[in-house]
Enzyme design. Structure first.
Site, PDB file in Angstrom:
ATOM      1  N   SER A 125      57.517  95.643  52.400  1.00 34.48           N
ATOM      2  CA  SER A 125      58.167  94.432  52.894  1.00 34.48           C
ATOM      3  C   SER A 125      59.679  94.536  52.960  1.00 34.48           C
ATOM      4  CB  SER A 125      57.773  93.245  52.021  1.00 34.48           C
ATOM      5  OG  SER A 125      56.458  92.886  52.358  1.00 34.48           O
ATOM      6  N   ASP A 147      52.324  90.064  53.759  1.00 34.73           N
ATOM      7  CA  ASP A 147      53.627  89.389  53.790  1.00 34.73           C
ATOM      8  C   ASP A 147      54.296  89.248  55.165  1.00 34.73           C
ATOM      9  OD1 ASP A 147      52.915  90.363  51.324  1.00 34.73           O
ATOM     10  OD2 ASP A 147      54.837  91.299  50.898  1.00 34.73           O
TER      11      ASP A 147
HETATM   12  C1  FRU Z   1      53.582  91.615  48.211  1.00 33.08           C
HETATM   13  C2  FRU Z   1      53.733  93.119  48.304  1.00 33.08           C
HETATM   14  C3  FRU Z   1      55.181  93.552  48.342  1.00 33.08           C
HETATM   15  C4  FRU Z   1      55.113  94.870  49.045  1.00 33.08           C
HETATM   16  C5  FRU Z   1      54.043  94.610  50.075  1.00 33.08           C
HETATM   17  C6  FRU Z   1      53.204  95.793  50.416  1.00 33.08           C
HETATM   18  O1  FRU Z   1      52.361  91.151  48.700  1.00 33.08           O
HETATM   19  O2  FRU Z   1      53.037  93.753  47.256  1.00 33.08           O
HETATM   20  O3  FRU Z   1      55.793  93.623  47.079  1.00 33.08           O
HETATM   21  O4  FRU Z   1      56.333  95.213  49.618  1.00 33.08           O
HETATM   22  O5  FRU Z   1      53.223  93.597  49.536  1.00 33.08           O
HETATM   23  O6  FRU Z   1      52.267  95.455  51.405  1.00 33.08           O
END
Ligand code: FRU
Length: 483
Positions: free
Chosen positions: A98, A38
């Site tokens: 994230s 992300d």
């Molecule tokens: C989305 C996610 C988010 C999380 C992050 C962890 O791809 O699963 O919900 O914060 O990636 O890397």
């Protein structure tokens, strides 16, 4: 928590540039090693776009989640990506998950989810502030929301700050105890009240039962409406929708923060390709600029660049406009600077069944195809014996993207409704392994990763099942972004 030696990572990073390797892209952000996902912390501050993203510097698995950081003034020149933040304490030992960025008194602040698990694998989330320091690392500040609100599970993450009438809020991805995806909102209290954040409840949408978790929400304000973007997990695939493992999309309408009711239209997907997830949007000078992750959770086994020690890219920055409740996407205007030479709009073929052209390895192609009598049009990127195909069925108004003609990497087919009448228009951004396509002036977009077995520049072939009246367009060789 695996120990991440910051200096060692930085050294390895320094050696990692310029990026080399057969599938590394030229104008898509990625890392020389590790897995990225992300985009995080996007914010325009002090004349620069600050871009963070999820990064596992230790391998190509979804583990050891850190934040990487780069900045740019123009989306062409970037600072060398570096390690900005890593798991360090009991709160985020299982990942700096994230979060978003925002500006405060000239500083770049971030708000991210700390992820911690106990021996039994039970999670405890916490939402924590941070501050970008001059050296490009993030100082971790206080936790503003420990744990989850009553009525929700520990899937409580991915905060996104927004401002309404001078007050700050953030929207957060959540799962309720009935295991349904939700977006909840916290509001900042006045400083004389302690500067705390209060739980304001969940956004009441027309989708009370729409997947088991909503990740990465964004709350955007356009001149004529509000947009709630989110990534629902657990939708069932349909003939022309929800064909990826997880989806990214939005509803648009009006959010009333007093009643927490959002009146809105139907959920629309943001991208119709194979590799797009967890987009984030920043606002700058009236523009909404989105970056997405070119990848998909839990699919990493299918992507061969992992053998070379790296996985995934970010999309190019795309400007979003809201037209009659629908988001249109276009690469930001700054990317025009990547075009290497001028190419006039030209008529490529008249009354032809087929048009062919050898493309530069990194390129942009804009094509308008007047379909004439043809009922089916195929547009192909051909790499030796391999091909990526876009087939349009004019009578059914269905576009199909077919990746089964590629040998390596994930394959499959994606189909979606595209109302193009008799005139199809495509804008393709073709990088080494990342391809982004905008259809009908950005009414739909599609992102995909392909891993051609041989290092050949692609050939573009457009074919009709009957004579096409006209193919017009331009092709530009593109340069890579600069570090
Ligand atoms: C989305 C996610 C988010 C999380 C992050 C962890 O791809 O699963 O919900 O914060 O990636 O890397």
């Amino acid at each position: 928590m695996r120990c991440i030696d910051k200096n060692q990572i930085e050294e390895k990073l320094q050696q990692g540039y310029p990026l080399s390797g057969r599938w590394h892209n030229g104008f898509h952000l990625e890392m020389p090693f590790g897995l990225i996902n992300d985009p995080n912390g996007l914010v325009f501050a002090n004349g620069q776009y600050h871009i963070f993203f999820q990064w596992n510097p230790l391998g190509c698995e979804h583990k050891n989640k850190c934040w990487a950081y780069t900045k740019t003034e123009d989306f062409v020149h970037y600072s060398r990506p570096r390690l900005a933040m890593q798991p360090t304490d009991a709160h985020d030992k299982d990942g700096c998950y994230s979060g978003c960025g925002f500006e405060e008194e000239g500083c770049v602040r971030v708000l991210y989810t700390c992820n911690a698990k106990d021996e039994a694998g039970v999670r405890t989330p916490a939402q924590r502030l941070g501050t970008l320091l001059a050296d490009g690392t993030v100082r971790k500040d206080e936790i503003i929301v420990p744990g989850e609100a009553a009525g929700y599970t520990a899937h409580f993450r991915d905060p996104y700050v927004f401002v309404r009438d001078g007050r700050r809020y953030f929207v957060l991805g959540a799962q309720n105890e009935a295991l349904q995806g939700r977006a909840v909102v916290y509001g900042e209290m006045a400083a004389d009240n302690g500067g705390n954040w209060e739980f304001m409840g969940e956004i009441k949408t027309m989708y009370p039962d729409f997947g088991y978790m909503w990740e990465c929400p964004n709350l955007l304000q356009f001149a004529d409406g509000d947009v709630l973007m989110f990534c629902p997990q657990g939708l069932t695939a349909e003939a022309y929708a929800y064909q990826n493992r997880y989806q990214s999309g939005y509803v648009s309408g009006r959010l009333n923060l007093d009643s927490m009711v959002m009146e809105h239209g139907a959920f629309c997907e943001l991208d119709r390709g194979f590799d797009f997830y967890a987009p984030q949007v920043l606002e700058a000078d009236g523009r909404h600029i989105m970056l997405g992750w070119m990848g998909m959770p839990e699919e990493e086994a299918f992507y061969p660049s992992a053998e070379d020690g790296w996985l995934y890219s970010l999309t190019v920055p795309r400007e979003l406009t809201l037209q009659d409740g629908v988001i249109y996407q276009q690469p930001v205007a700054e990317l025009l600077a990547l075009r290497k030479q001028k190419s006039e709009q030209q008529v490529m073929a008249i009354s032809a069944y087929e048009y062919q052209s050898l493309l530069p390895e990194l390129c942009e192609a804009k094509l308008t195809i007047q379909m004439g009598a043809a009922e089916h049009v195929k547009l192909m990127l051909v790499y030796g014996e391999e091909r990526l195909m876009f087939c349009y069925d004019r009578l059914r108004q269905v576009m199909t993207i077919d990746r089964n003609g590629m040998k390596l990497g994930a394959r499959g087919v994606r189909s979606f409704m595209l109302s193009a009448g008799n005139v199809l228009n495509f804008q393709l951004l073709v990088d080494k392994s990342a391809v982004e396509v905008f259809f009908q002036d950005g009414r739909e977009a599609a992102s995909m990763l392909i891993f051609p077995e041989t290092e050949t520049a692609p050939q573009l072939i457009v074919q009709g099942d009957s004579s096409l009246s006209k193919i017009e367009g331009s092709i530009w060789e593109l340069s890579s972004y600069k570090l």
